[in-house]
Design a protein around this motif. Structure first.
Motif: not given
Length: 648
Positions: A471-474, A595, A469, A592, A567, A562-564
């Motif tokens: 990275a957050p904000g990327r 992360r 996934p 990514a 992870e 579905q990042r959650g």
């Protein structure tokens, strides 16, 4: 490899084979004969020796003849009016000449307004989820008026007093409740072979139901045209299905018989999935375009039976001219007494049966078991530059996942979830139960899934630019995101794939792929480029390649969005891991990977400067050095992990 055998030597045992002969009327009868004759010619295997024969309708007749001693060669000779063997002559004398179909029994005109079993229709209204389409049709049609005696007179003489000595399962439908009854199987009612076959051939609405001990039975094809699922869990090595009523991938092209064959194909693929889930390989032999042109839409029309037999034989022989498919049939060849098979020189091309014939390259070596898993659109050739070098430190193989390289899907899914399950079976069967998974791109994602879902099979992970996934904000590269968005759109993805191949050809497609994946495609060894082009050209002859690619691509996208959930999956993994990533990867940004490394601080991260998506191709020396260093660092952990699972 059997215990007590010298190192490098494999002893073999007789494989256990199941044979499924589906419904199909007179044209199906002819198709079966051609298929069986071709199998015998191509492999030397005698279908009469199958451990279990499952027959439905026309397939029940052929199955009974095989169990009665008639060889495929004699079946073909008898049908074509050619000379039989002495053994075939003796059996043909018992069978006698084929009897003509009798006239329909006279009834009143009102019979066409009645149904065979109104109570079953009412039951379907009350409990529709339990109803099967074929059984409902059988109950809804008027009772047939043509007796089936002429179909089984010879079989009655061939099995005058008892059932076949070897397993013969004959499928029928009990018309009163629509349930399948398989005569010859443990727990089934006692019946003669002739009565069972007659019932199996009683096509609803045409042939009269066969009454046995006061119960009416009709054609087993009303439940399923093949009934292949009966062989799930029977401990067989391979199941061969001759399926006259379905078809291969070309069934999706518009045609008169397409809807019917498409429905039968769907039923058969579901049954094949059930068989494969129990660890048994299964192969379907279905009519191709030329076969279908001769068979037409009238199953009971026998005028073209000679041409159908010859064409089916030609089609099957042509299919097994393919090296991978021919290798798959090697299991049918009986081993010579007292012989042994020595390992081929490394690297060696091999095939293992895991429901589909899975191709892999065996690089040999000793040490921890290591499986190299390619990415989307890739194959074993992606590891050519590093396979032999890694084999200095490990026992290394490079797998072709179903739908890629030389491994077909055989109609099954090529999604990452299906391939994760297959990879686990591969590790268990080929690598002895546990291995280090080295996965690139999609292969890295599948390796992560395997480590989370089947931890006992994964000793460690080397994640080479794995699909992750963002990275957050990327965000992903806009050009790459647009391509994958197109792949995910029904219809658009198919057009993109076919248009790309038509425009670029194999060589152009490979070079475009390398330009996308590499910072400098010139760094890739020329022999790797040529091998990749040759494999791409080989793949153009294999049906279903585009469908497999799109199925895999869509499942990758669905997972990484579905990042959650992703992870949480990563958090469950107990195996040690090395993350390898290039700084200039357009497909999976370095952020990514960082992360992922932050989520798992116990995993190592190795960043390759000025490298793209495939470090093993752009910098094979550096890649191997990084893996070697990790193996030294993680060696104690790998040994301890293996020992802990051995104690469980």
């Amino acid at each position: 490899m059997l215990k007590g055998a010298p190192s490098g030597i494999y002893l073999t045992r007789m494989a256990r084979i199941g044979l499924v002969l589906g419904a199909g009327g007179a044209t199906g009868h002819a198709f079966h004969i051609g298929v069986l004759a071709a199998l015998e010619e191509a492999t030397g295997w005698d279908p009469r020796t199958a451990d279990i024969i499952v027959g439905t309708s026309a397939g029940a007749i052929i199955g009974a003849l095989l169990r009665g001693g008639m060889s495929p060669r004699d079946l073909a000779a008898r049908a074509l009016g050619e000379t039989l063997s002495p053994e075939g002559e003796r059996i043909a004398a018992v069978l006698g000449r084929p009897e003509p179909a009798p006239a329909a029994e006279p009834t009143g005109w009102w019979s066409i307004l009645t149904t065979a079993d109104p109570s079953q229709l009412l039951r379907a209204v009350r409990r529709p989820w339990e109803a099967r389409v074929g059984a409902l049709v059988a109950a809804a049609l008027p009772v047939g008026r043509v007796p089936t005696d002429h179909l089984v007179g010879g079989i009655g003489r061939l099995f005058a007093s008892e059932w076949s000595a070897r397993p013969l399962w004959v499928n029928t439908v009990r018309i009163d409740d629509g349930q399948r009854v398989t005569f010859g199987r443990d727990g089934a009612p006692a019946v003669s072979v002739a009565d069972a076959v007659a019932a199996s051939c009683a096509i609803p609405g045409y042939y009269r139901p066969v009454e046995i001990a006061g119960i009416r039975y009709v054609d087993g094809g009303a439940y399923s045209p093949s009934n292949a699922d009966l062989l799930a869990g029977e401990g067989l090595d391979l199941v061969l299905v001759s399926s006259p009523m379905s078809a291969g991938f070309e069934v999706f092209r518009p045609s008169v018989d397409g809807p019917r064959r498409g429905f039968c194909r769907l039923l058969l693929r579901r049954e094949m999935t059930r068989v494969r889930a129990t660890g048994t390989s299964i192969l379907a032999l279905e009519p191709g375009r030329e076969d279908r042109a001769l068979m037409g839409v009238r199953a009971l029309a026998g005028e073209r039976r000679h041409a159908i037999i010859r064409q089916a034989q030609t089609s099957v022989l042509s299919r097994f001219a393919d090296p991978v498919r021919r290798e798959r049939l090697r299991i049918l060849t009986p081993p010579q007494a007292g012989t042994v098979h020595r390992r081929d020189p490394r690297p060696a091309s091999r095939v293992v049966e895991l429901g589909v014939p899975v191709h892999y390259i065996d690089y040999g070596g000793s040490g921890p078991a290591m499986v190299l898993v390619h990415g989307l659109g890739g194959a074993h050739v992606n590891w050519m530059s590093v396979g032999e070098r890694l084999a200095r430190h490990a026992r290394v193989v490079a797998i072709d996942l179903p739908g890629f390289g030389r491994t077909p899907t055989e109609g099954d899914s090529a999604s990452i979830h299906a391939n994760r399950a297959l990879l686990t079976r591969f590790v268990d069967r080929v690598m002895g139960g546990r291995a280090v998974l080295v996965g690139n791109s999609m292969g890295g994602l599948i390796s992560l899934m395997a480590a989370a879902e089947a931890p006992a099979n994964v000793a460690g992970l080397v994640l080479v630019n794995p699909a992750l996934p963002p990275a957050p904000g990327r965000f992903f590269d806009l050009g790459v995101a647009a391509i994958f968005a197109g792949y995910c759109l029904p219809g658009i993805g198919e057009l993109l794939m076919s248009g790309r191949k038509a425009l670029l050809g194999s060589e152009g497609s490979v070079k475009q792929m390398l330009e996308l994946c590499c910072v400098d495609a010139g760094r890739v060894a020329p022999e790797v480029v040529q091998a990749t082009i040759a494999l791409s050209q080989e793949r153009t002859k294999t049906a279903g390649g585009n469908a497999a690619f799109l199925s895999a691509a869509r499942s990758v996208v669905a997972c990484i969005l579905q990042r959650g959930a992703f992870e949480k999956m990563v958090g469950r993994i107990s195996a040690p891991a090395l993350i390898v990533h290039g700084t200039h990867d357009r497909l999976v940004p370095l952020a990514a990977a960082r992360r992922l490394a932050a989520l798992r601080s116990d995993w190592m991260l190795k960043v390759f400067e000025d490298i793209g998506h495939v470090p093993q191709l752009e910098d094979p020396e550096g890649f191997v050095a990084a893996v070697e260093e990790w193996l030294r660092h993680a060696g104690e952990a790998l040994v301890a992990r293996s020992a802990s699972w051995d104690r469980l």
